[in-house]
Design a protein around this motif. Structure first.
Motif, PDB file in Angstrom:
ATOM      1  N   LEU A  66      15.246  62.334  66.706  1.00 29.32           N
ATOM      2  CA  LEU A  66      15.222  61.095  65.924  1.00 29.32           C
ATOM      3  C   LEU A  66      16.249  60.134  66.497  1.00 29.32           C
ATOM      4  O   LEU A  66      17.233  60.534  67.108  1.00 29.32           O
ATOM      5  N   PHE A  67      16.026  58.839  66.298  1.00 26.60           N
ATOM      6  CA  PHE A  67      16.942  57.834  66.828  1.00 26.60           C
ATOM      7  C   PHE A  67      18.098  57.660  65.844  1.00 26.60           C
ATOM      8  O   PHE A  67      17.914  57.143  64.742  1.00 26.60           O
ATOM      9  N   PRO A  68      19.309  58.074  66.229  1.00 31.19           N
ATOM     10  CA  PRO A  68      20.415  58.121  65.264  1.00 31.19           C
ATOM     11  C   PRO A  68      20.888  56.748  64.790  1.00 31.19           C
ATOM     12  O   PRO A  68      21.505  56.643  63.734  1.00 31.19           O
ATOM     13  N   HIS A  69      20.604  55.718  65.562  1.00 28.50           N
ATOM     14  CA  HIS A  69      21.107  54.399  65.177  1.00 28.50           C
ATOM     15  C   HIS A  69      20.121  53.665  64.264  1.00 28.50           C
ATOM     16  O   HIS A  69      20.355  52.509  63.913  1.00 28.50           O
ATOM     17  N   LEU A  70      19.000  54.333  63.903  1.00 30.53           N
ATOM     18  CA  LEU A  70      18.015  53.700  63.017  1.00 30.53           C
ATOM     19  C   LEU A  70      17.865  54.525  61.750  1.00 30.53           C
ATOM     20  O   LEU A  70      18.049  55.744  61.764  1.00 30.53           O
ATOM     21  N   ILE A 118      16.323  51.859  72.399  1.00 27.37           N
ATOM     22  CA  ILE A 118      16.758  53.221  72.130  1.00 27.37           C
ATOM     23  C   ILE A 118      18.014  53.597  72.903  1.00 27.37           C
ATOM     24  O   ILE A 118      18.992  54.076  72.316  1.00 27.37           O
ATOM     25  N   ASP A 178      21.555  61.439  60.383  1.00 26.35           N
ATOM     26  CA  ASP A 178      22.637  62.417  60.211  1.00 26.35           C
ATOM     27  C   ASP A 178      22.857  62.772  58.751  1.00 26.35           C
ATOM     28  O   ASP A 178      23.625  63.682  58.446  1.00 26.35           O
ATOM     29  N   ALA A 227      11.644  60.992  73.484  1.00 26.88           N
ATOM     30  CA  ALA A 227      11.002  60.589  72.234  1.00 26.88           C
ATOM     31  C   ALA A 227      10.455  59.173  72.354  1.00 26.88           C
ATOM     32  O   ALA A 227       9.374  58.862  71.847  1.00 26.88           O
ATOM     33  N   PRO A 271      21.427  50.734  72.722  1.00 34.48           N
ATOM     34  CA  PRO A 271      22.179  50.725  71.462  1.00 34.48           C
ATOM     35  C   PRO A 271      23.041  51.970  71.289  1.00 34.48           C
ATOM     36  O   PRO A 271      24.128  51.905  70.723  1.00 34.48           O
ATOM     37  N   GLN A 272      22.547  53.107  71.778  1.00 33.54           N
ATOM     38  CA  GLN A 272      23.353  54.314  71.664  1.00 33.54           C
ATOM     39  C   GLN A 272      24.440  54.353  72.732  1.00 33.54           C
ATOM     40  O   GLN A 272      25.550  54.829  72.488  1.00 33.54           O
ATOM     41  N   SER A 318      20.217  57.436  57.224  1.00 31.48           N
ATOM     42  CA  SER A 318      20.175  57.633  58.673  1.00 31.48           C
ATOM     43  C   SER A 318      20.028  59.123  58.951  1.00 31.48           C
ATOM     44  O   SER A 318      20.349  59.956  58.115  1.00 31.48           O
ATOM     45  N   GLN A 363      16.276  61.574  73.711  1.00 31.47           N
ATOM     46  CA  GLN A 363      16.063  60.246  73.156  1.00 31.47           C
ATOM     47  C   GLN A 363      15.053  59.455  73.971  1.00 31.47           C
ATOM     48  O   GLN A 363      14.130  58.841  73.425  1.00 31.47           O
ATOM     49  N   ARG A 394      27.653  53.075  63.236  1.00 34.48           N
ATOM     50  CA  ARG A 394      27.056  53.497  61.951  1.00 34.48           C
ATOM     51  C   ARG A 394      25.981  54.524  62.169  1.00 34.48           C
ATOM     52  O   ARG A 394      25.079  54.325  62.971  1.00 34.48           O
ATOM     53  N   GLY A 395      26.077  55.626  61.378  1.00 34.51           N
ATOM     54  CA  GLY A 395      25.017  56.617  61.466  1.00 34.51           C
ATOM     55  C   GLY A 395      25.117  57.511  62.689  1.00 34.51           C
ATOM     56  O   GLY A 395      24.323  58.402  62.877  1.00 34.51           O
ATOM     57  N   MET A 396      26.109  57.270  63.528  1.00 33.57           N
ATOM     58  CA  MET A 396      26.210  58.111  64.707  1.00 33.57           C
ATOM     59  C   MET A 396      27.475  58.950  64.631  1.00 33.57           C
ATOM     60  O   MET A 396      28.500  58.490  64.170  1.00 33.57           O
ATOM     61  N   PHE A 413      28.795  49.335  65.405  1.00 29.60           N
ATOM     62  CA  PHE A 413      27.759  49.968  66.202  1.00 29.60           C
ATOM     63  C   PHE A 413      27.689  51.463  65.957  1.00 29.60           C
ATOM     64  O   PHE A 413      26.699  52.093  66.249  1.00 29.60           O
TER      65      PHE A 413
END
Lengths: 265, 231, 225
Positions: free
Chosen positions: A110-114, C132, A157, C117, C135-136, A155, C114, C213-215, C211
């Motif tokens: 899955l795309f972690p930044h989305l 994809i 995670d 996918a 951004p990461q 998200s 990534q 966030r969520g990572m 940037f």
């Protein structure tokens, strides 16, 4: 095998002709021939490292075969027609044919930044060109279908393994594929989370006319939903047949010993 | 007209080979000075870096805090400003040094602050068990450092030091601004006297590459061999 | 202490410093993105080209490059270059060379799954990169990128040597004119550079938070050096 022609009558949804793929000295796919009919659910089993995953990856263009031809839903994937000849396909052609295939991975990817919703919506929006609102609507419907609509704005995670995999399935479905590939999609999950993913797969296998290729170790599940089971080892199909035949009356020694090992541990 | 001028020894055109060859010895002499300043500077930086690293690890806040602040400060401000500061301010306090020494000091202090970070990372990479073993063996602090910690910390610092050596070489031409007669100073002199900038600065650049590229290759080899101390 | 006049002049110089730094960082970032992406291209020629750019512009120091751009390049191209043009060009191309390696490293650090996918969703190479991978990659690239930007800030002081009226040069003229004592002037200089560096650091940290966030930053930080 005779060449397939897009304009002739009903043909297999997926065909591999003489496909060979090696990694260094390791021959992972050995002159493989395989036909999958439209709407068929095929389960591929076999020992680790036997090349089962590579079959799926070749169809998804993640690994390119050295020899052989791959046909998906109406045209060759790696070749295109020029006049009477088959030549190496252009990127455009490959993408056109590949667009009929979707894949779900063992480690979700899955795309972690989305968010979950955006993970599912990004394909329809960016690749299929749907307007953003419509893409998000379609994504929401799919998340509802896999019972994750409440998690749409979380998200990856923040999700459990089972939830992540269900989002991944929704993401793959969002592209309206004719062929779906499942690469050991429950192998990376904690045991109590496997069921929720298998439920989704079961629903897909029984209710849709999508062609499904599933690589798995879940034998009970395979027996339940497969139209055909393939036993794969050392780059070749060892045995194939209806689930009952393979699981109850395997004719090959290798099949028998593999099933013994996996069903009795 | 051009041929007459050329006959009189006046360089012509965009690039004049005769002129280039003529100025080469002067530039080479300058390069030697640049290299000398760099080598002396790295010695200062290596020693100072270790001292600063130890000071920052001190348990006495009165030492570790100001040192830490000073190091951060030096790292955030330009070397050029620091060189000018030393050059103009030190005499006001009665300290008179040759421009070359001021340059070496400036380089050494500036990069000493960078190397102190590498030393810290190297020291911190020594496994806890080693420290504890030294205590268990009742070692005096000096012995602990000399025999156990530093021998394990230093090898990881070597590639970083190599990197800073190359970086220092690249900043050494700043010394020309405090009247040190190194490579850039030589090029600027030639340019202001002859009004030709093409040959002096291009040759300066090429000579520079001739030293810095092999040095970088060497440093990369050191990195592979000794690993990398994450600072 | 020092008169507001002196500090005012220094501030004017600082404004020029900010201008030069900002423009050079802009150029350097664009070059780094191009260089980083092209440097991963399947074509050996493209990769070699990027390699030459990186090694050359990293190998000559910023100051020599600056003088070459200001004095030699105009002759070669028969073009006029103001000190500002020369400064931005030299500092920007220098930063771009270091930045290229950073971008390359950041892109390579994004797990292969990534881009697989993304391929499975039938994205083109550009779409993969833009939506994809980059951004990461940005999250891992930000801390060293921030350091690079501060280096450009410090290197901007070199433009004082080609007669651009930045903070450093203002300080020099104030000293020569005797407007204030040298230690006072340098105190102001150091405070201003320190303050600018501090602001940049805060900006980079804010960008990292936005940037990231969520990572899982910790995991990513451990993957990339």
């Amino acid at each position: 095998m005779p060449e397939l022609d897009p304009k002739s009558g009903p043909s297999p949804m997926v065909r591999l002709e003489g496909v060979t793929k090696s990694f260094g000295d390791n021959v992972v796919l050995n002159n493989l021939d395989l036909d999958v009919a439209a709407g068929e659910n095929v389960v591929i089993v076999g020992p680790s490292g036997s090349g089962k995953t590579t079959i799926l990856r070749v169809i998804m263009t993640l690994d390119q075969p050295e020899r052989g031809r791959v046909w998906v839903g109406g045209d060759y994937l790696y070749h295109e027609r020029r006049g009477n000849d088959l030549v190496k396909a252009s990127q455009n052609h490959m993408r056109k044919v590949r667009g009929q295939v979707s894949m779900v991975f063992q480690h979700f990817n899955l795309f972690p930044h989305l968010t979950a919703l955006d993970n599912v919506a990004i394909g329809p929006q960016r690749v299929l060109g749907l307007p953003k609102a419509e893409a998000r609507r379609r994504a929401m419907e799919l998340l509802e279908r896999v019972a994750l609509d409440l998690q749409a704005n979380q998200s990856p995670d923040q999700l459990s393994g089972g939830q992540k995999q269900r989002v991944a399935i929704a993401r793959a479905l969002a592209m309206n594929p004719k062929v779906m590939l499942f690469d050991e999609v429950t192998s990376a999950l904690d045991p109590e989370l496997v069921g929720e993913v298998l439920n989704v797969l079961r629903e897909l296998a029984t209710s849709s006319d999508m062609t499904m290729l599933i690589v798995t170790h879940e034998m009970g599940f395979a027996r339940e939903i497969a139209d055909r089971v393939l036993m794969f080892d050392e780059g070749r199909i060892v045995e194939e047949g209806k689930p009952d035949d393979i699981f109850r009356r395997p004719t090959q020694e290798r099949t028998r010993s593999f099933l013994q090992a996996i069903l009795h541990h | 007209m051009t041929s007459e001028l050329r006959a009189q020894g006046v360089p012509q055109g965009v690039w004049d080979w005769d002129f280039a060859l003529e100025i080469l010895p002067q530039l080479l002499r300058g390069l030697v000075v640049t290299v000398q300043a760099t080598l002396m500077g790295i010695v200062v930086a290596m020693v100072l870096g270790l001292v600063l690293a130890l000071a920052r690890r001190s348990r006495r806040r009165l030492i570790s805090w100001p040192v830490g602040a000073a190091v951060e400060f030096v790292r955030s401000t330009p070397l050029l400003a620091q060189l000018f500061f030393l050059f103009f301010v030190l005499p006001e306090f009665g300290i008179v040094l040759s421009p070359f020494l001021i340059g070496v000091l400036g380089l050494g202090i500036h990069y000493g602050c960078y190397t102190s970070e590498s030393y810290r990372a190297g020291i911190e990479s020594v496994p806890r068990g080693q420290w504890e073993a030294a205590v268990a063996l009742n070692m005096a602090p000096a012995t602990k450092w000399r025999r156990i910690v530093l021998p394990q910390a230093i090898p990881t610092v070597i590639p970083a030091l190599g990197n800073y050596l190359v970086a220092m070489f690249k900043e050494a031409p700043l010394l020309s601004t405090v009247t040190v007669l190194e490579l850039l100073a030589a090029s600027r002199n030639i340019q202001s006297v002859s009004f030709r900038g093409m040959e002096p600065f291009t040759l300066a650049g090429l000579l520079f590459l001739a030293v810095s590229l092999p040095a970088s290759v060497l440093v990369r080899y050191l990195e592979r061999r000794y690993g990398y101390a994450r600072a | 202490m020092f008169g507001s006049q002196v500090f005012g002049r220094l501030l004017e110089g600082a404004a020029t410093t900010v201008q030069v730094t900002a423009l050079a960082v802009l150029l350097g970032t664009v070059l780094a993105l191009i260089g980083g992406v092209v440097g991963l291209s399947p074509s050996p020629w493209a990769r070699a080209l990027v390699r030459i750019y990186v090694e050359t512009f990293r190998g000559v120091s910023a100051i020599i490059l600056l003088f070459w751009v200001f004095y030699a390049l105009p002759i070669m191209l028969n073009l006029f270059l103001s000190p500002l043009h020369a400064g931005v060009l030299a500092l920007g191309t220098n930063m771009g060379a270091y930045g290229t390696e950073l971008v390359r490293g950041g892109i390579k650090a994004v797990p292969r799954g990534q881009s697989e996918a993304a391929t499975a969703l039938n994205m083109t190479g550009w779409q993969r990169l833009r939506h994809i991978v980059l951004p990461q990659a940005v999250v891992t690239m930000l801390p060293p990128y921030g350091n690079l930007v501060i280096e450009v800030l410090k290197s901007s002081s070199l433009v004082s040597l080609i007669a651009l009226n930045d903070l450093m040069r203002r300080a020099q003229s104030l000293r020569i004119n005797g407007a204030a004592s040298t230690p006072e002037i340098f105190l102001g200089v150091f405070i201003l550079y320190g303050a600018m560096a501090g602001v940049l650091t805060l900006l980079v940290r804010a960008a990292e938070r936005r940037f990231g966030r969520g990572m899982d930053i910790g995991r990513l930080a451990r993957i990339v050096k």
